[in-house]
Scaffold this motif. Structure first.
Motif, PDB file in Angstrom:
ATOM      1  N   GLN A 192      -1.964  -2.085  -1.776  1.00 41.41           N
ATOM      2  CA  GLN A 192      -1.508  -1.507  -0.702  1.00 41.41           C
ATOM      3  C   GLN A 192      -2.857  -0.937  -0.020  1.00 41.41           C
ATOM      4  OE1 GLN A 192       2.130  -2.920  -0.764  1.00 41.41           O
ATOM      5  NE2 GLN A 192       1.557  -1.158   0.726  1.00 41.41           N
ATOM      6  N   MET A 193      -3.780  -0.474  -0.651  1.00 44.11           N
ATOM      7  CA  MET A 193      -4.949   0.081   0.078  1.00 44.11           C
ATOM      8  C   MET A 193      -5.480  -0.745   0.754  1.00 44.11           C
ATOM      9  SD  MET A 193      -5.216   3.392  -0.558  1.00 44.11           S
ATOM     10  CE  MET A 193      -3.593   3.301  -0.493  1.00 44.11           C
ATOM     11  N   HIS A 194      -5.669  -2.062   0.452  1.00 39.79           N
ATOM     12  CA  HIS A 194      -6.208  -3.211   1.164  1.00 39.79           C
ATOM     13  C   HIS A 194      -5.490  -3.458   2.478  1.00 39.79           C
ATOM     14  CE1 HIS A 194      -6.958  -7.722   2.161  1.00 39.79           C
ATOM     15  NE2 HIS A 194      -8.103  -7.103   2.246  1.00 39.79           N
ATOM     16  N   VAL A 195      -4.127  -3.329   2.136  1.00 43.87           N
ATOM     17  CA  VAL A 195      -3.211  -3.723   3.484  1.00 43.87           C
ATOM     18  C   VAL A 195      -3.438  -2.747   4.505  1.00 43.87           C
ATOM     19  CG1 VAL A 195      -0.542  -3.646   4.200  1.00 43.87           C
ATOM     20  CG2 VAL A 195      -1.496  -4.726   2.255  1.00 43.87           C
ATOM     21  N   PHE A 196      -3.314  -1.373   4.048  1.00 43.56           N
ATOM     22  CA  PHE A 196      -3.731  -0.340   5.026  1.00 43.56           C
ATOM     23  C   PHE A 196      -5.271  -0.250   5.634  1.00 43.56           C
ATOM     24  CE2 PHE A 196      -0.138   2.076   2.430  1.00 43.56           C
ATOM     25  CZ  PHE A 196       0.738   1.289   3.175  1.00 43.56           C
ATOM     26  N   LEU A 199      -6.607  -4.686   6.259  1.00 45.12           N
ATOM     27  CA  LEU A 199      -5.575  -5.486   7.050  1.00 45.12           C
ATOM     28  C   LEU A 199      -5.189  -4.533   8.265  1.00 45.12           C
ATOM     29  CD1 LEU A 199      -3.511  -7.797   4.605  1.00 45.12           C
ATOM     30  CD2 LEU A 199      -5.895  -8.295   5.897  1.00 45.12           C
ATOM     31  N   LYS A 200      -4.997  -3.384   8.163  1.00 45.92           N
ATOM     32  CA  LYS A 200      -4.859  -2.591   9.181  1.00 45.92           C
ATOM     33  C   LYS A 200      -3.434  -2.745   9.643  1.00 45.92           C
ATOM     34  CE  LYS A 200      -9.171  -1.075   9.785  1.00 45.92           C
ATOM     35  NZ  LYS A 200      -9.697   0.128   9.321  1.00 45.92           N
ATOM     36  N   ILE A 201      -2.483  -2.873   8.598  1.00 42.54           N
ATOM     37  CA  ILE A 201      -1.185  -3.043   8.601  1.00 42.54           C
ATOM     38  C   ILE A 201      -0.448  -1.811   8.160  1.00 42.54           C
ATOM     39  CG2 ILE A 201       0.874  -4.270   7.999  1.00 42.54           C
ATOM     40  CD1 ILE A 201      -0.672  -6.619   8.024  1.00 42.54           C
ATOM     41  N   ARG A 202       0.268  -1.103   8.947  1.00 44.34           N
ATOM     42  CA  ARG A 202       1.024   0.261   8.555  1.00 44.34           C
ATOM     43  C   ARG A 202       2.525   0.012   8.838  1.00 44.34           C
ATOM     44  NH1 ARG A 202      -3.683   1.377   7.719  1.00 44.34           N
ATOM     45  NH2 ARG A 202      -4.935   2.811   8.447  1.00 44.34           N
TER      46      ARG A 202
END
Length: 425
Positions: A192-196, A199-202
């Motif tokens: 989830q840290m990588h996603v946020f 990848l800049k996905i919120r």
């Protein structure tokens, strides 16, 4: 452009393969240790709990691994739409998790057999639920599996080691789901840290009805995956109800089924990574080449393993599991046909515009399985071995159905060469 797409496919397949298979691999390498420490009785208890939680895992996933993967793949250039899909899926999983937990607690309090081991069932549910929140659908759709794979595999490996360190007697059987839960939770945090951050996905606000639409859109995939799991989870569940979860026969079946499931998983990443690629590129020629490479060694391997099934089980799992070889031998045809089942599923039928038949084939198979089980009960010939025979028949139905659909709709392929490429396989 096609070469670049193939490169991405190869790269994505490799890491998806590592990610998917690693979970089963780490589980498999601990199986010989677990079977020797726990014995058939307690190993059967753990296997029964895992089988029961499979239903809840399917409910939480709700087919998003297929529907959301396709949506992400089609909209990967639109970051805002990707964020909406991601938000809707995660919200839906949260809602389904809450409902599933209430149902599980109700069952455990209502049924004495489950109430006695409620700690085991709650721990197993928690480990499964946390794992379900790993956003595999996002990475598969974006075809960027490297980071999630490295993080997840490293964390899983560490916590699998904990089982070897702390599982020392049969009464510690609840350590199996406990350490799985811890590993899954840490993996989820890092992903989830990588996603946020990367990848800049919120999480974003959703338009009215978007969440409902997302769930409804995935419902057909959900029912397909439920049907596909009828034989694996339901077989163990039925055996547990028939003989009690701690019965030796249940442990023997769980051990054999675990090996078959792990072997099947070896082919799943290939089909899963091909799915978004095929939706975009319709490269049926590549599909044929993959089948021709995979099938010969799979068939030869199944024949050899069938000959030495009993000594293999005794060597791998311990002498107490020698007779489980007869169960494994019956189930081996399932491994042999799995590559074709996967390849002729969504990777072939979706680009043909016939994805509904991939779902229908598993539903038909489930019906065959249920009818077979009913016959076994009504004729009083239900045993572990007859159950395995019915399972092989029902799983073969999937392949037969999909092959017939591809054959009947061969005109959809754009050239005669593409027709022969798929149908000659």
């Amino acid at each position: 452009m096609r070469d670049k797409n193939k490169q991405r496919l190869l790269h994505n397949t490799l890491f998806l393969y590592i990610l998917t298979f690693s979970g089963y691999f780490f589980s498999l390498v601990t199986v010989p240790y677990q079977t020797r420490i726990l014995g058939p009785e307690f190993y059967g208890k753990v296997g029964f709990a895992v089988a029961m939680m499979t239903y809840f895992r399917l409910i939480i996933d709700f087919g998003f691994i297929l529907s959301a993967t396709a949506d992400i793949s089609k909209n990967r250039e639109d970051k805002q739409e990707v964020a909406r899909i991601y938000t809707a899926v995660m919200y839906a999983k949260g809602l389904l998790t809450a409902v599933s937990l209430v149902v599980l607690l109700g069952i455990c309090y209502a049924v004495p057999m489950f109430r006695q081991d409620i700690f085991l069932y709650v721990l197993t549910f928690a480990s499964v639920a946390v794992s379900a929140f790993l956003p595999d659908f996002l990475y598969r759709g974006l075809e960027t599996m490297k980071r999630i794979t490295i993080r997840t595999v490293a964390i899983q490996a560490f916590f699998v080691c904990m089982i070897f360190l702390f599982l020392k007697n049969p009464q510690h059987y609840y350590f199996v789901p406990l350490f799985t839960l811890i590993g899954n939770a840490v993996a989820l945090f890092w992903v989830q840290m990588h996603v946020f951050r990367t990848l800049k996905i919120r999480f974003v606000p959703l338009e009215k009805g978007y969440l409902k639409h997302t769930i409804r859109k995935s419902s057909s995939f959900f029912f397909s995956r439920i049907a596909a799991t009828v034989y694996q989870a339901t077989n163990t569940f039925f055996l547990g109800l028939m003989y009690t979860p701690g019965n030796v026969k249940v442990g023997m079946y769980v051990a054999s089924d675990r090996l078959v499931g792990t072997a099947k998983t070896a082919f799943s990443p290939i089909a899963d990574s091909l799915y978004p690629y095929m939706v975009k590129n319709r490269d049926f020629k590549l599909l044929k080449k993959i089948m021709l490479v995979i099938m010969p060694p799979v068939i030869i391997g199944c024949i050899v393993l069938g000959i030495y099934a009993k000594p293999f089980m005794a060597l791998f799992l311990g002498s107490a599991f020698y007779e489980a070889g007869s169960i494994l031998r019956i189930l081996l045809p399932i491994i042999a046909i799995t590559p074709l089942v996967y390849m002729l599923g969504f990777p072939t039928l979706s680009p043909m515009g016939l994805a509904k038949h991939a779902n229908l084939s598993t539903i038909v198979s489930a019906v065959v399985q249920i009818i077979g089980l009913s016959v076994l009960f009504l004729t009083d010939i239900f045993t572990v071995h007859t159950l395995c025979y019915i399972t092989v028949i029902s799983q073969s139905t999937v392949l037969f159905y999909r092959f017939i659909i591809v054959w009947k709709n061969r005109h959809i392929f754009t050239t005669k060469e593409l027709v022969s490429d798929v149908l000659e396989t």
